[in-house]
Motif scaffolding. Structure first.
Motif, PDB file in Angstrom:
ATOM      1  N   ILE A  39       0.854  -1.188   0.000  1.00 21.21           N
ATOM      2  CA  ILE A  39       0.000   0.000   0.000  1.00 21.21           C
ATOM      3  C   ILE A  39       0.890   1.238   0.000  1.00 21.21           C
ATOM      4  O   ILE A  39       2.042   1.174   0.418  1.00 21.21           O
ATOM      5  N   PRO A  40       0.385   2.387  -0.498  1.00 16.06           N
ATOM      6  CA  PRO A  40       1.215   3.586  -0.522  1.00 16.06           C
ATOM      7  C   PRO A  40       1.715   3.946   0.874  1.00 16.06           C
ATOM      8  O   PRO A  40       1.021   3.720   1.882  1.00 16.06           O
ATOM      9  N   ALA A  41       2.898   4.511   0.925  1.00 15.16           N
ATOM     10  CA  ALA A  41       3.528   4.855   2.193  1.00 15.16           C
ATOM     11  C   ALA A  41       3.519   6.351   2.438  1.00 15.16           C
ATOM     12  O   ALA A  41       3.662   7.151   1.508  1.00 15.16           O
ATOM     13  N   LEU A  42       3.356   6.721   3.704  1.00 15.23           N
ATOM     14  CA  LEU A  42       3.814   8.015   4.185  1.00 15.23           C
ATOM     15  C   LEU A  42       5.233   7.791   4.674  1.00 15.23           C
ATOM     16  O   LEU A  42       5.507   6.802   5.362  1.00 15.23           O
ATOM     17  N   ALA A  43       6.143   8.677   4.323  1.00 12.61           N
ATOM     18  CA  ALA A  43       7.550   8.463   4.651  1.00 12.61           C
ATOM     19  C   ALA A  43       8.205   9.766   5.075  1.00 12.61           C
ATOM     20  O   ALA A  43       7.848  10.852   4.583  1.00 12.61           O
ATOM     21  N   VAL A  44       9.179   9.643   5.983  1.00 15.31           N
ATOM     22  CA  VAL A  44       9.900  10.813   6.470  1.00 15.31           C
ATOM     23  C   VAL A  44      11.257  10.350   6.990  1.00 15.31           C
ATOM     24  O   VAL A  44      11.439   9.156   7.312  1.00 15.31           O
ATOM     25  N   ARG A  45      12.203  11.258   7.062  1.00 19.43           N
ATOM     26  CA  ARG A  45      13.486  10.923   7.685  1.00 19.43           C
ATOM     27  C   ARG A  45      13.260  10.421   9.112  1.00 19.43           C
ATOM     28  O   ARG A  45      12.417  10.957   9.834  1.00 19.43           O
ATOM     29  N   PRO A  46      13.990   9.397   9.544  1.00 15.51           N
ATOM     30  CA  PRO A  46      13.751   8.849  10.885  1.00 15.51           C
ATOM     31  C   PRO A  46      13.830   9.880  12.006  1.00 15.51           C
ATOM     32  O   PRO A  46      13.091   9.781  12.986  1.00 15.51           O
ATOM     33  N   ASP A  47      14.707  10.859  11.866  1.00 11.94           N
ATOM     34  CA  ASP A  47      14.834  11.864  12.926  1.00 11.94           C
ATOM     35  C   ASP A  47      13.673  12.852  12.937  1.00 11.94           C
ATOM     36  O   ASP A  47      13.572  13.686  13.843  1.00 11.94           O
ATOM     37  N   TYR A  48      12.776  12.762  11.946  1.00 11.62           N
ATOM     38  CA  TYR A  48      11.567  13.588  11.927  1.00 11.62           C
ATOM     39  C   TYR A  48      10.308  12.722  12.098  1.00 11.62           C
ATOM     40  O   TYR A  48       9.210  13.136  11.758  1.00 11.62           O
ATOM     41  N   ALA A  49      10.483  11.523  12.635  1.00 11.81           N
ATOM     42  CA  ALA A  49       9.387  10.560  12.698  1.00 11.81           C
ATOM     43  C   ALA A  49       8.181  11.070  13.478  1.00 11.81           C
ATOM     44  O   ALA A  49       7.037  10.710  13.181  1.00 11.81           O
ATOM     45  N   GLU A  50       8.415  11.922  14.452  1.00  7.17           N
ATOM     46  CA  GLU A  50       7.270  12.420  15.249  1.00  7.17           C
ATOM     47  C   GLU A  50       6.270  13.180  14.393  1.00  7.17           C
ATOM     48  O   GLU A  50       5.081  13.260  14.731  1.00  7.17           O
ATOM     49  N   LEU A  51       6.702  13.714  13.244  1.00  5.00           N
ATOM     50  CA  LEU A  51       5.780  14.413  12.357  1.00  5.00           C
ATOM     51  C   LEU A  51       4.689  13.492  11.841  1.00  5.00           C
ATOM     52  O   LEU A  51       3.530  13.895  11.674  1.00  5.00           O
ATOM     53  N   ILE A  52       5.045  12.219  11.566  1.00  3.36           N
ATOM     54  CA  ILE A  52       4.052  11.265  11.078  1.00  3.36           C
ATOM     55  C   ILE A  52       3.070  10.896  12.180  1.00  3.36           C
ATOM     56  O   ILE A  52       1.866  10.792  11.945  1.00  3.36           O
ATOM     57  N   PHE A  53       3.567  10.703  13.399  1.00  3.83           N
ATOM     58  CA  PHE A  53       2.657  10.394  14.508  1.00  3.83           C
ATOM     59  C   PHE A  53       1.632  11.509  14.688  1.00  3.83           C
ATOM     60  O   PHE A  53       0.445  11.258  14.899  1.00  3.83           O
ATOM     61  N   THR A  54       2.086  12.748  14.589  1.00  4.12           N
ATOM     62  CA  THR A  54       1.181  13.889  14.729  1.00  4.12           C
ATOM     63  C   THR A  54       0.203  13.952  13.569  1.00  4.12           C
ATOM     64  O   THR A  54      -1.014  14.124  13.769  1.00  4.12           O
ATOM     65  N   LEU A  55       0.700  13.799  12.342  1.00  7.65           N
ATOM     66  CA  LEU A  55      -0.144  13.894  11.151  1.00  7.65           C
ATOM     67  C   LEU A  55      -1.243  12.839  11.164  1.00  7.65           C
ATOM     68  O   LEU A  55      -2.410  13.130  10.845  1.00  7.65           O
ATOM     69  N   LYS A  56      -0.886  11.612  11.528  1.00 10.15           N
ATOM     70  CA  LYS A  56      -1.841  10.498  11.483  1.00 10.15           C
ATOM     71  C   LYS A  56      -2.695  10.388  12.746  1.00 10.15           C
ATOM     72  O   LYS A  56      -3.592   9.553  12.798  1.00 10.15           O
ATOM     73  N   GLN A  57      -2.367  11.208  13.770  1.00  4.16           N
ATOM     74  CA  GLN A  57      -3.008  11.059  15.079  1.00  4.16           C
ATOM     75  C   GLN A  57      -2.782   9.627  15.576  1.00  4.16           C
ATOM     76  O   GLN A  57      -3.685   8.948  16.056  1.00  4.16           O
ATOM     77  N   ARG A  58      -1.561   9.178  15.441  1.00  4.53           N
ATOM     78  CA  ARG A  58      -1.191   7.776  15.679  1.00  4.53           C
ATOM     79  C   ARG A  58      -0.683   7.581  17.098  1.00  4.53           C
ATOM     80  O   ARG A  58       0.094   8.382  17.620  1.00  4.53           O
ATOM     81  N   SER A  59      -1.097   6.490  17.719  1.00  2.27           N
ATOM     82  CA  SER A  59      -0.644   6.157  19.067  1.00  2.27           C
ATOM     83  C   SER A  59       0.846   5.872  19.068  1.00  2.27           C
ATOM     84  O   SER A  59       1.390   5.284  18.123  1.00  2.27           O
ATOM     85  N   ASN A  60       1.519   6.249  20.150  1.00  2.07           N
ATOM     86  CA  ASN A  60       2.956   6.021  20.259  1.00  2.07           C
ATOM     87  C   ASN A  60       3.324   4.547  20.345  1.00  2.07           C
ATOM     88  O   ASN A  60       4.497   4.191  20.195  1.00  2.07           O
ATOM     89  N   ASN A  61       2.340   3.679  20.617  1.00  2.00           N
ATOM     90  CA  ASN A  61       2.671   2.257  20.728  1.00  2.00           C
ATOM     91  C   ASN A  61       2.585   1.529  19.388  1.00  2.00           C
ATOM     92  O   ASN A  61       2.622   0.304  19.344  1.00  2.00           O
ATOM     93  N   LYS A  62       2.445   2.290  18.299  1.00  4.15           N
ATOM     94  CA  LYS A  62       2.435   1.705  16.960  1.00  4.15           C
ATOM     95  C   LYS A  62       3.659   2.200  16.207  1.00  4.15           C
ATOM     96  O   LYS A  62       3.644   3.284  15.617  1.00  4.15           O
ATOM     97  N   PRO A  63       4.753   1.430  16.223  1.00  9.34           N
ATOM     98  CA  PRO A  63       6.009   1.898  15.632  1.00  9.34           C
ATOM     99  C   PRO A  63       5.940   2.014  14.116  1.00  9.34           C
ATOM    100  O   PRO A  63       5.089   1.407  13.459  1.00  9.34           O
ATOM    101  N   LEU A  64       6.856   2.793  13.574  1.00 12.93           N
ATOM    102  CA  LEU A  64       6.991   2.945  12.132  1.00 12.93           C
ATOM    103  C   LEU A  64       7.961   1.896  11.596  1.00 12.93           C
ATOM    104  O   LEU A  64       8.688   1.255  12.351  1.00 12.93           O
ATOM    105  N   ILE A  65       7.958   1.719  10.287  1.00  8.63           N
ATOM    106  CA  ILE A  65       8.835   0.752   9.626  1.00  8.63           C
ATOM    107  C   ILE A  65       9.907   1.511   8.853  1.00  8.63           C
ATOM    108  O   ILE A  65       9.612   2.472   8.138  1.00  8.63           O
TER     109      ILE A  65
END
Length: 205
Positions: free
Chosen positions: A26-52
């Protein structure tokens, strides 16, 4: 309009912007690892769901994990068999991994090399990127760049003509999330059954 050509998308990714592009699943949202918190904020994603962490080839990912020589050999054998492809390996993380990618379990990291010419063309021009599905957390994943652009206008999405030029033949993994397996220290545990069937028999024994 947030559709951009690959050169602009790569430049945006390298500067820390969230980007989106097709993969073999499926299509990905992607960001530099050191900016990963931007994706959590954008998606309203729980911190217990790690990124790949997604890379263009296996060698680009091994510095993000740590293990014994025997473990590394096993992991590399599995990668050789299943990558590029729809299998995510959750492995012990090295000090190179930022806690922002996996806030509640920073000692592990999920890795994948997608079987997608489009994704690999992008990832070969960036360092490995922190990725996840393109959706508000709890909602179904979005499947087209146009849907992603409408939902996330601030995200740089790959221009449709770029996707078409590099488009691969339809595979049975498209539209289905990757299978996720975790190394437990001596064997594999399936965390999510997804697009590929995984043989758990590869272990220390």
């Amino acid at each position: 309009m947030t559709h951009v050509f690959m050169s602009a998308l790569v430049a945006g990714a390298n500067s820390g912007q969230i980007v989106s592009f097709p993969t073999d699943t499926i299509p990905a949202l992607a960001v530099r690892p050191d900016y990963a918190e931007l994706i959590f904020t954008l998606k309203q994603r729980s911190n217990n769901k790690p990124l790949i962490l997604m890379g263009a080839f296996p060698a680009s990912l091994w510095s993000y994990v740590k293990g014994t020589d025997a473990e590394l050999e096993i992991w590399q054998q599995v990668a050789q068999k299943y990558w590029p492809g729809a299998l995510t390996l959750v492995l012990p993380a090295s000090d190179k991994v930022t806690g922002a990618m996996n806030p509640t379990a920073p000692t592990t990291i999920g890795l994948r090399v997608p079987n997608s010419r489009v994704a690999i063309a992008i990832l070969s021009q960036t360092a490995p990127l922190a990725t996840t599905s393109a959706n508000i957390s709890g909602k179904p994943p979005l499947h087209t760049m146009s849907e992603i652009e409408a939902e996330f206008p601030e995200v740089l999405t790959l221009h449709p003509t770029e996707s078409t030029e590099l488009e691969e033949p339809h595979s049975n993994t498209q539209g289905v999330p990757s299978t996720v397996v975790k190394w437990t220290g001596d064997s594999w545990q399936i965390l999510r059954q997804g697009a590929v069937s995984f043989n758990c028999s590869v272990s220390k024994g």
